[in-house]
Write a protein that holds these residues in place. Structure first.
Motif, PDB file in Angstrom:
ATOM      1  N   ARG A  42      49.020  54.030  32.900  1.00 13.12           N
ATOM      2  CA  ARG A  42      48.181  52.916  33.341  1.00 13.12           C
ATOM      3  C   ARG A  42      48.900  51.611  33.013  1.00 13.12           C
ATOM      4  NH1 ARG A  42      41.902  53.676  32.334  1.00 13.12           N
ATOM      5  NH2 ARG A  42      42.572  55.590  33.397  1.00 13.12           N
ATOM      6  N   GLU A  43      48.932  50.714  33.985  1.00  8.32           N
ATOM      7  CA  GLU A  43      49.647  49.465  33.762  1.00  8.32           C
ATOM      8  C   GLU A  43      48.782  48.257  34.080  1.00  8.32           C
ATOM      9  OE1 GLU A  43      53.136  49.698  36.208  1.00  8.32           O
ATOM     10  OE2 GLU A  43      52.092  48.986  37.988  1.00  8.32           O
ATOM     11  N   PHE A  44      49.051  47.217  33.341  1.00  9.11           N
ATOM     12  CA  PHE A  44      48.292  45.972  33.438  1.00  9.11           C
ATOM     13  C   PHE A  44      48.678  45.194  34.688  1.00  9.11           C
ATOM     14  CE2 PHE A  44      46.235  42.172  32.057  1.00  9.11           C
ATOM     15  CZ  PHE A  44      47.091  41.124  32.339  1.00  9.11           C
ATOM     16  N   GLU A  45      47.667  44.564  35.315  1.00 10.49           N
ATOM     17  CA  GLU A  45      47.920  43.718  36.476  1.00 10.49           C
ATOM     18  C   GLU A  45      47.528  42.267  36.212  1.00 10.49           C
ATOM     19  OE1 GLU A  45      49.582  45.134  38.925  1.00 10.49           O
ATOM     20  OE2 GLU A  45      49.432  46.930  37.702  1.00 10.49           O
ATOM     21  N   ALA A  46      46.329  42.048  35.747  1.00 11.76           N
ATOM     22  CA  ALA A  46      45.856  40.675  35.566  1.00 11.76           C
ATOM     23  C   ALA A  46      44.651  40.664  34.629  1.00 11.76           C
ATOM     24  CB  ALA A  46      45.467  40.056  36.906  1.00 11.76           C
TER      25      ALA A  46
ATOM     26  N   SER B 279      35.604  31.591  31.885  1.00 12.38           N
ATOM     27  CA  SER B 279      36.424  30.488  32.377  1.00 12.38           C
ATOM     28  C   SER B 279      37.399  30.964  33.439  1.00 12.38           C
ATOM     29  CB  SER B 279      37.214  29.867  31.215  1.00 12.38           C
ATOM     30  OG  SER B 279      38.140  28.925  31.702  1.00 12.38           O
ATOM     31  N   ASN B 280      37.550  30.131  34.447  1.00 12.18           N
ATOM     32  CA  ASN B 280      38.581  30.386  35.448  1.00 12.18           C
ATOM     33  C   ASN B 280      39.902  29.738  35.056  1.00 12.18           C
ATOM     34  OD1 ASN B 280      37.772  32.012  37.712  1.00 12.18           O
ATOM     35  ND2 ASN B 280      36.226  30.463  38.151  1.00 12.18           N
ATOM     36  N   ASN B 281      39.921  29.095  33.903  1.00 11.87           N
ATOM     37  CA  ASN B 281      41.118  28.362  33.501  1.00 11.87           C
ATOM     38  C   ASN B 281      42.154  29.244  32.832  1.00 11.87           C
ATOM     39  OD1 ASN B 281      40.118  25.919  34.464  1.00 11.87           O
ATOM     40  ND2 ASN B 281      39.036  25.503  32.548  1.00 11.87           N
ATOM     41  N   PHE B 282      41.707  30.354  32.278  1.00 13.72           N
ATOM     42  CA  PHE B 282      42.669  31.239  31.650  1.00 13.72           C
ATOM     43  C   PHE B 282      42.865  32.462  32.512  1.00 13.72           C
ATOM     44  CE2 PHE B 282      45.200  33.201  28.514  1.00 13.72           C
ATOM     45  CZ  PHE B 282      44.944  34.553  28.652  1.00 13.72           C
ATOM     46  N   LYS B 283      44.064  32.633  33.026  1.00 14.03           N
ATOM     47  CA  LYS B 283      44.421  33.806  33.809  1.00 14.03           C
ATOM     48  C   LYS B 283      45.791  34.274  33.365  1.00 14.03           C
ATOM     49  CE  LYS B 283      41.858  31.994  37.748  1.00 14.03           C
ATOM     50  NZ  LYS B 283      41.900  31.619  39.190  1.00 14.03           N
ATOM     51  N   TYR B 284      45.974  35.562  33.406  1.00 14.13           N
ATOM     52  CA  TYR B 284      47.194  36.170  32.865  1.00 14.13           C
ATOM     53  C   TYR B 284      47.602  37.274  33.838  1.00 14.13           C
ATOM     54  CZ  TYR B 284      49.805  38.945  29.321  1.00 14.13           C
ATOM     55  OH  TYR B 284      50.734  39.664  28.630  1.00 14.13           O
ATOM     56  N   TYR B 285      48.853  37.242  34.294  1.00 14.29           N
ATOM     57  CA  TYR B 285      49.317  38.187  35.303  1.00 14.29           C
ATOM     58  C   TYR B 285      50.545  38.949  34.828  1.00 14.29           C
ATOM     59  CZ  TYR B 285      46.438  35.563  38.640  1.00 14.29           C
ATOM     60  OH  TYR B 285      45.395  34.961  39.296  1.00 14.29           O
TER      61      TYR B 285
ATOM     62  N   GLY C 159      52.039  35.751  42.157  1.00 11.25           N
ATOM     63  CA  GLY C 159      52.266  35.230  43.493  1.00 11.25           C
ATOM     64  C   GLY C 159      51.676  36.086  44.596  1.00 11.25           C
ATOM     65  N   ARG C 160      51.290  37.296  44.280  1.00 16.39           N
ATOM     66  CA  ARG C 160      50.680  38.181  45.287  1.00 16.39           C
ATOM     67  C   ARG C 160      49.220  38.483  44.968  1.00 16.39           C
ATOM     68  NH1 ARG C 160      52.254  43.293  46.233  1.00 16.39           N
ATOM     69  NH2 ARG C 160      52.903  43.674  44.070  1.00 16.39           N
ATOM     70  N   PHE C 161      48.897  38.628  43.693  1.00 19.65           N
ATOM     71  CA  PHE C 161      47.535  38.949  43.274  1.00 19.65           C
ATOM     72  C   PHE C 161      46.904  37.717  42.632  1.00 19.65           C
ATOM     73  CE2 PHE C 161      48.101  43.828  42.521  1.00 19.65           C
ATOM     74  CZ  PHE C 161      48.604  43.943  43.800  1.00 19.65           C
ATOM     75  N   THR C 162      45.610  37.551  42.853  1.00 17.97           N
ATOM     76  CA  THR C 162      44.873  36.444  42.254  1.00 17.97           C
ATOM     77  C   THR C 162      43.589  36.973  41.648  1.00 17.97           C
ATOM     78  OG1 THR C 162      45.734  34.898  43.917  1.00 17.97           O
ATOM     79  CG2 THR C 162      43.819  34.197  42.634  1.00 17.97           C
ATOM     80  N   ILE C 163      43.389  36.694  40.371  1.00 15.52           N
ATOM     81  CA  ILE C 163      42.158  37.105  39.702  1.00 15.52           C
ATOM     82  C   ILE C 163      41.214  35.909  39.636  1.00 15.52           C
ATOM     83  CG2 ILE C 163      42.989  36.600  37.362  1.00 15.52           C
ATOM     84  CD1 ILE C 163      41.523  39.160  36.439  1.00 15.52           C
ATOM     85  N   SER C 164      39.936  36.181  39.808  1.00 14.34           N
ATOM     86  CA  SER C 164      38.948  35.109  39.739  1.00 14.34           C
ATOM     87  C   SER C 164      37.626  35.697  39.264  1.00 14.34           C
ATOM     88  CB  SER C 164      38.772  34.428  41.097  1.00 14.34           C
ATOM     89  OG  SER C 164      38.276  35.351  42.058  1.00 14.34           O
ATOM     90  N   ARG C 165      36.685  34.823  38.982  1.00 14.39           N
ATOM     91  CA  ARG C 165      35.403  35.281  38.481  1.00 14.39           C
ATOM     92  C   ARG C 165      34.291  34.451  39.105  1.00 14.39           C
ATOM     93  NH1 ARG C 165      33.816  31.364  35.334  1.00 14.39           N
ATOM     94  NH2 ARG C 165      32.056  32.464  34.414  1.00 14.39           N
TER      95      ARG C 165
ATOM     96  N   MET D  38      30.633  38.773  38.269  1.00 10.84           N
ATOM     97  CA  MET D  38      31.639  39.502  39.026  1.00 10.84           C
ATOM     98  C   MET D  38      33.027  38.958  38.706  1.00 10.84           C
ATOM     99  SD  MET D  38      30.072  41.728  41.022  1.00 10.84           S
ATOM    100  CE  MET D  38      31.237  42.066  42.332  1.00 10.84           C
ATOM    101  N   VAL D  39      33.997  39.850  38.729  1.00  8.90           N
ATOM    102  CA  VAL D  39      35.406  39.473  38.646  1.00  8.90           C
ATOM    103  C   VAL D  39      36.101  40.106  39.845  1.00  8.90           C
ATOM    104  CG1 VAL D  39      37.546  39.685  37.338  1.00  8.90           C
ATOM    105  CG2 VAL D  39      35.395  39.242  36.141  1.00  8.90           C
ATOM    106  N   TYR D  40      36.996  39.347  40.450  1.00  6.70           N
ATOM    107  CA  TYR D  40      37.663  39.807  41.670  1.00  6.70           C
ATOM    108  C   TYR D  40      39.174  39.865  41.470  1.00  6.70           C
ATOM    109  CZ  TYR D  40      33.159  38.262  43.471  1.00  6.70           C
ATOM    110  OH  TYR D  40      31.820  38.077  43.679  1.00  6.70           O
TER     111      TYR D  40
END
Length: 122
Positions: free
Chosen positions: A44-48, A54-60, A66-72, A78-80
């Motif tokens: 199993r590997e981490f993606e994001a 907060s939408n201010n902290f994101k980690y990829y 550049g291809r995947f975007t995480i949001s909430r 919900m998290v997308y």
């Protein structure tokens, strides 16, 4: 805490999919929601990851920057994970998970939802 991921499916290379993770239960501002994937025969590997409040902290992971975007969406709990420019090597079961710190280590995430299968055809 319960997590439920959905939104997987079959898509052609270069296409897009949006995964959704519904969270319920006791959720705190310090919590982090992470997306992971697991391909057959692989670990199993981490993606994001994103902080719950907060939408201010994101980690990829470097492989998806550049291809995947995480949001909430806090109002909907919900998290997308928006996945663009998909490649055949993105084929895997995708999971959302909840942890207490922003880390790529799956063992640091305590709660896991059932996975959703993403298949990218060439």
């Amino acid at each position: 805490v319960q997590l439920q991921a959905c939104g997987g499916g079959l898509v052609q290379a270069g296409g897009s999919l949006r995964l959704s993770c519904a969270a319920s239960g006791r959720l705190y501002s310090s919590h982090v929601i992470g997306w992971f994937r697991q391909a057959p025969g692989k670990e199993r590997e981490f993606e994001a990851a994103i902080r719950w409040n907060s939408n201010n902290f994101k980690y990829y992971a470097d492989s998806v920057k550049g291809r995947f975007t995480i949001s909430r969406d806090g109002a909907k709990n919900m998290v997308y994970l928006q996945m663009d420019s998909l490649k055949p090597e993105d084929t895997a079961v995708y999971y959302c998970a909840l942890g207490s710190s922003a880390t790529s280590r799956p063992q640091e995430y305590r709660y896991w939802g059932r996975g959703t299968l993403v298949t990218v055809s060439s």
